[in-house]
Design an enzyme around this catalytic site. Sequence first.
Site, mmCIF file in Angstrom:
data_model
loop_
_atom_site.group_PDB
_atom_site.id
_atom_site.type_symbol
_atom_site.label_atom_id
_atom_site.label_comp_id
_atom_site.label_asym_id
_atom_site.label_seq_id
_atom_site.Cartn_x
_atom_site.Cartn_y
_atom_site.Cartn_z
ATOM 1 N N GLY A 22 0.789 -1.279 -0.016
ATOM 2 C CA GLY A 22 0.046 -0.024 -0.063
ATOM 3 C C GLY A 22 0.895 1.175 0.055
ATOM 4 O O GLY A 22 1.882 1.276 -0.542
ATOM 5 N N SER A 23 0.525 2.183 0.736
ATOM 6 C CA SER A 23 0.886 3.573 0.656
ATOM 7 C C SER A 23 1.945 3.847 1.090
ATOM 8 O O SER A 23 2.668 4.984 1.298
ATOM 9 C CB SER A 23 -0.262 4.719 1.058
ATOM 10 O OG SER A 23 -1.290 4.755 0.395
ATOM 11 N N THR A 24 2.752 2.644 2.024
ATOM 12 C CA THR A 24 3.905 2.956 2.670
ATOM 13 C C THR A 24 5.264 3.167 1.325
ATOM 14 O O THR A 24 6.068 3.682 1.566
ATOM 15 C CB THR A 24 4.292 1.614 3.184
ATOM 16 O OG1 THR A 24 4.523 0.118 2.262
ATOM 17 C CG2 THR A 24 3.395 1.517 4.343
ATOM 18 N N PHE A 25 4.779 2.712 0.204
ATOM 19 C CA PHE A 25 5.711 2.974 -0.913
ATOM 20 C C PHE A 25 5.594 4.355 -1.337
ATOM 21 O O PHE A 25 6.530 4.818 -2.282
ATOM 22 C CB PHE A 25 5.101 2.097 -2.117
ATOM 23 C CG PHE A 25 5.987 0.889 -2.294
ATOM 24 C CD1 PHE A 25 6.437 0.436 -3.567
ATOM 25 C CD2 PHE A 25 6.036 -0.200 -1.144
ATOM 26 C CE1 PHE A 25 7.140 -1.081 -3.519
ATOM 27 C CE2 PHE A 25 6.368 -1.200 -1.276
ATOM 28 C CZ PHE A 25 7.060 -1.731 -2.400
#
Length: 594
Positions: free
Chosen positions: A309-312
């Site tokens: 998810g948005s950790t990238f």
Amino acid sequence: MMRVPLRPLARVIAARSQGLDPDLAEAERRAAVLRNRRSEERRRAEWRLWLLCAVFVMGFSAVGGKMALIAATDPEEPVREIAGDPIRAHRADIVDRNGVLLATNMVTNAIYVETRQMVDKAGVAQGLAAIFPDLSAETLLEKFERPGNFHWIRSEISPEQQQAVFDLGQPGVYFGPRETRVYPQGQRAGHILGGSRYEREGARAAELEGVAGIEYQYDERLGDPAQVNTPLQLSIDMRVQNAVRDVLDAQMENFTAIGAAAIVMDAQNGEVVAMVSLPDFDPNDRPAPRGPQGDLLFSRASQGVYELGSTFKAFAAANAMERGVAGPGTIIDTRGPLTWGRFRIRDFHNYGPELTLTEVMVKSSNIGSARIALETGTLAQQDFLRELGFFDASPVELPEARSARPLLPPRWSELSTMTISYGHGLAATPLHLASAYASIVNGGLRVRPTLLAGAPAPTEEDRVVSRETSQALNQMLRAVVSRGTASYADIEGYQVGGKTGTADKPVAGGYADDKVIATFAGMFPASDPRYVVVVSLDEPETFAAGMIRRTAGWTAAPTMGMLVTRIAPILGMRPTPEVIVADQGTTTLARVAQ
């Protein structure tokens, strides 16, 4: 009648001529001959006695000399050099970074029978079945009737069982001494240690062999007779490991998740201080891989390959800043939806027509991240993620992790570039995520995860981003926690920074509507990161603010906050006041959960 031997005529005539009695002369001659014979026999006997004495003297001298040599030399552990003796009866201990025992050996016994020595086979079978409830007398008796004299009964027995077998008083039942592997920490380090089993067994010894984890990776080292007295020291801190597991277990139950994982890593050299995967197993009673509990062997931290998810988005921002495409205050077009063919990219909320790069991170805008990734370029994205280790299996010292290679798109299109920028279209393990975050927040030096204590710090040759880019990113990640989607991870005095990530779980034909992998990747303190923490929850949900919440801001972020509260004091970190720096003219800190 008997004939009397005639005397020599010459001697008789000679004796008579001298006036002597011929019979007396013959007797004297015979006596002289007898004396000579006895003298010769005595001489031979004396020679033999002297020879025997010499032999005894030399033998006792040799034994005495050997005893003196042994007494004068230092004691050493005997090492068998015969290739035909493969059994290594001893195995080195495993300890954590503080010397806490993780794996050791305990002297025990096996039990076997020699049927030729038995007097009452049926009695032995019934007696053993009474002591060992999992054995039946019929099966044992059938075994005793098979061809062959030697049969194993149990590879390990307790002292109480040994005494009970001894009390049977049955001939033909014997004990085989050996060492068994014991894991004092039980299931709290199961996925790291792996486990062991008996590989080769003899009546007087048995060889232990690692089957997974550290036990398998360092099987030769642990079984080396030259190093058996030197423990293998891991980077794990069992104080932190226990705290992480307790928090993760409680939060997994709180959010009714089916699984969870967490990693605490030293940001400066990649040492894994704690790594937990739930549900777990006890290596003292390792389940069979194909059995009903075989799934417990799976480590979500090092083997689980997930979209994160948005950790990238932190990687998209770092790459853009490093290549001069954008800075923290650069305005990004966030009008949506963003279209690519028949695909639409939308944000969780409408964040307006434009945001700064920092606000893209704080509000977690998919559209903003996708546009930044397009501006940076596909090749630049691939090169950057390759440098961070997302193209290969993790190099951590766990054999199971070698098969956990990231899943990359078969055709890396512009759409892939956009979706990967916010964590969809590329799947990796939480361990990949932890080492990548450590590399971009520690000043920009690539670290590689390790479970061994004493890992060297990276050098300038390992640089992936500049120190300036790393510092700017840390401020952005701190803003995400202080006033963004991860506000429930904010712990006063520890300057937690990080990024939430919520990814829909893939199912046959697409993605599930109500199942997610919620992840938080962060570090503390943000001003000078010392530790990176990754938390992942599988299918969490909670009822809050009048509705069911599944996103990482409501699940993984508060779990991160609880972890930092527990482990920071253990790691010797004291809370310190934070100096708040105005960011883009905004100093208001608001709690927002997404």
